[in-house]
Design an enzyme around this catalytic site. Structure first.
Site, short mmCIF file in Angstrom:
data_model
loop_
_atom_site.label_atom_id
_atom_site.label_comp_id
_atom_site.label_asym_id
_atom_site.label_seq_id
_atom_site.Cartn_x
_atom_site.Cartn_y
_atom_site.Cartn_z
N ARG B 202 6.30 57.82 29.62
CA ARG B 202 5.26 58.81 28.49
C ARG B 202 4.24 57.36 28.14
NH1 ARG B 202 5.95 57.83 23.01
NH2 ARG B 202 5.22 59.08 22.20
N GLU B 244 -0.68 53.10 24.93
CA GLU B 244 0.57 52.02 25.69
C GLU B 244 1.37 52.91 26.71
OE1 GLU B 244 1.90 50.21 21.13
OE2 GLU B 244 3.04 51.75 21.93
#
Lengths: 150, 316
Positions: B202, B244
């Site tokens: 993700r 991230e």
């Protein structure tokens, strides 16, 4: 959670009442109520008994037992730790501390532990940072996190 | 690297919606590579090693029972490196005697696989020094996941030292709204069902006033000050979109989960060069609820960034 006041928990099979010698009276109302409702209970005033005694007591209990702990900060935390290790969950106990809370607040900057009671802000005794107490709790460090603001 | 190359390499974090909320937005990872090398490889591993040397207490933590899982991480990552970057990493194996070579840093490390006394540092710490990713190890027991080891040099304002040993829900308890509709529980259940050989990934995003990768909670008093300096005029240069790329791998033997975090940053002035990104980001930031903006650390300068984005949209 450690509370200022205890409340009577309904629908339990059995109560375990546990106090230090100064706080036994704080549980009398609950003992009385348990008797009136015909609920089984144990009542221990803990003096010099070693941890192994409490450990054995907790380990003998069956599912559905509910624990009350009342006393000074160190006493309550000692009994809580033994109870958790014996398989009690936080939902199966209530704790009341009399006298000062001795929580530890970790400085997010230098990791020093600072003793706190109920203050929202303190100055770190190691690095001097202004710390805001939070509810973020580390079981490993047995401490809360103190944040700096900018 | 020129601007267009930066843009192409940047992991754009937004979906189709103009609205951002916390969710479990993980998708299967294909190809299943834990590691990605970028043009900043050398600079970033140098910075990592410097931070690990100067600040070991905040960059590395491990519980003793994680050593077997750490070796699994070494195996997974070295296999990925030598397979996908064969001109940059080499491995010679003779039974359990391994020689791992990092061509770029000119290092050859000899060790006995599975024998932690054959390395100077712990296995997770060792392999983490060869990749840009932060590496976190969650161990599963009693129907829960615990952060029992990690090498973390580039945290987005959190403390490995403080969070080490906590369960998944304990770690995330400070996030406002994360418990709503039992999101914390649903994500935990999802993580515990991850199977070996089927990794997930993700993207997560935030804004950063400044451009440091090492935004640890321990140094917030330093880098957080830049939030107060953001203006409409300097936002393009000063404020960075930080993304991230997070990947999740089940370790088959120890049953742990490896969580890798690769942090990417792009200044807004580069990000807005692609008009659809500019418009989408404006909509999301404008609509973002205060509790999310607050947790992402944007509240102090959201207004200035929105004004900057509006001006950029007028130019196009």
């Amino acid at each position: 959670m450690i509370r200022k006041e205890l409340s009577f928990s309904k629908g339990k099979r059995k109560f375990l009442f546990c106090a230090d010698s100064t706080e036994e009276k704080s549980l009398h109302d609950f003992v009385h109520q348990a008797m009136e409702e015909g609920i089984q209970f144990d009542f221990h005033i803990v003096g010099e008994e070693p941890d192994s005694f409490l450990d054995m007591w907790f380990n003998q209990q069956k599912m559905g037992s509910y624990l009350y702990i009342s006393g000074g900060w160190d006493f309550v935390n000692r009994v809580k730790k033994i109870a958790l290790a014996a398989g009690f969950s936080h939902e199966e106990m209530q704790m009341k501390v009399t006298g000062p809370f001795k929580k530890k607040l970790i400085c997010c900057t230098c990791h020093a532990g600072n003793p706190i009671e109920d203050e929202a802000y303190i100055t770190c005794r190691n690095c001097g940072a202004e710390l805001e107490a939070s509810t973020h709790y580390s079981p490993r460090l047995e401490a809360y996190l103190g944040y700096v603001s900018i | 690297m020129n601007s267009m190359a930066d843009l192409r390499a940047f992991p754009y974090p937004f979906g189709d919606s103009d609205v951002y909320r916390y969710s479990n937005n993980a998708i299967p990872l294909d190809p299943p590579n834990p590691i990605e090398l970028t043009d900043s490889y050398f600079d970033e591993i140098s910075l990592k090693r410097e931070l690990l040397t100067k600040h070991p207490e905040r960059c590395y933590h491990s519980a003793p029972h994680t050593l077997d899982a750490q070796w699994e991480v070494v195996d997974l990552i070295i296999d990925n490196l030598v397979t996908h970057y064969p001109d940059r990493f080499e491995l010679e194996k003779k039974d359990d005697e391994w020689v791992f070579s990092n061509v770029q840093t000119n290092e050859n490390i000899t060790f006995t696989f599975g024998d932690s006394t054959s390395l100077k540092i712990e296995p997770l710490d060792f392999i983490g020094r060869h990749v840009q990713e932060d590496l976190l190890l969650m161990m599963q027991r009693d129907g829960n996941l615990f952060l029992d080891a990690g090498q973390l040099c580039f945290p987005a304002n959190w403390s490995l030292y403080f969070d080490a040993g906590m369960s998944f829900k304990e770690i995330h308890s400070p996030i406002p709204g994360f418990k709503d509709q039992s999101l914390d529980d649903r994500i935990l259940q999802f993580l515990m069902r991850i199977e070996a050989g089927s990794p997930w990934w993700r993207k997560n995003w935030s804004l950063l006033a400044g451009n440091r990768l090492d935004t640890s909670l321990e140094t917030f008093a330093d880098w957080g000050q830049a939030r107060k300096r953001v203006t409409k005029e300097n936002a393009g240069e000063l404020v960075h979109l930080r993304v991230e790329v997070q990947k999740l791998f089940r370790l088959p033997k120890s049953n742990g989960i490896l969580f890798t975090i690769h942090s990417h940053m792009l200044p807004l002035e580069k990000f807005v060069q692609h008009p659809p990104w500019l418009e989408k980001f404006y909509s999301i930031l404008d609509e973002l609820p205060d509790f999310i903006a607050g947790y992402k650390g944007i509240s102090l300068y959201r207004k200035q960034v929105l004004e900057y984005l509006e001006e950029e949209m007028r130019k196009r």
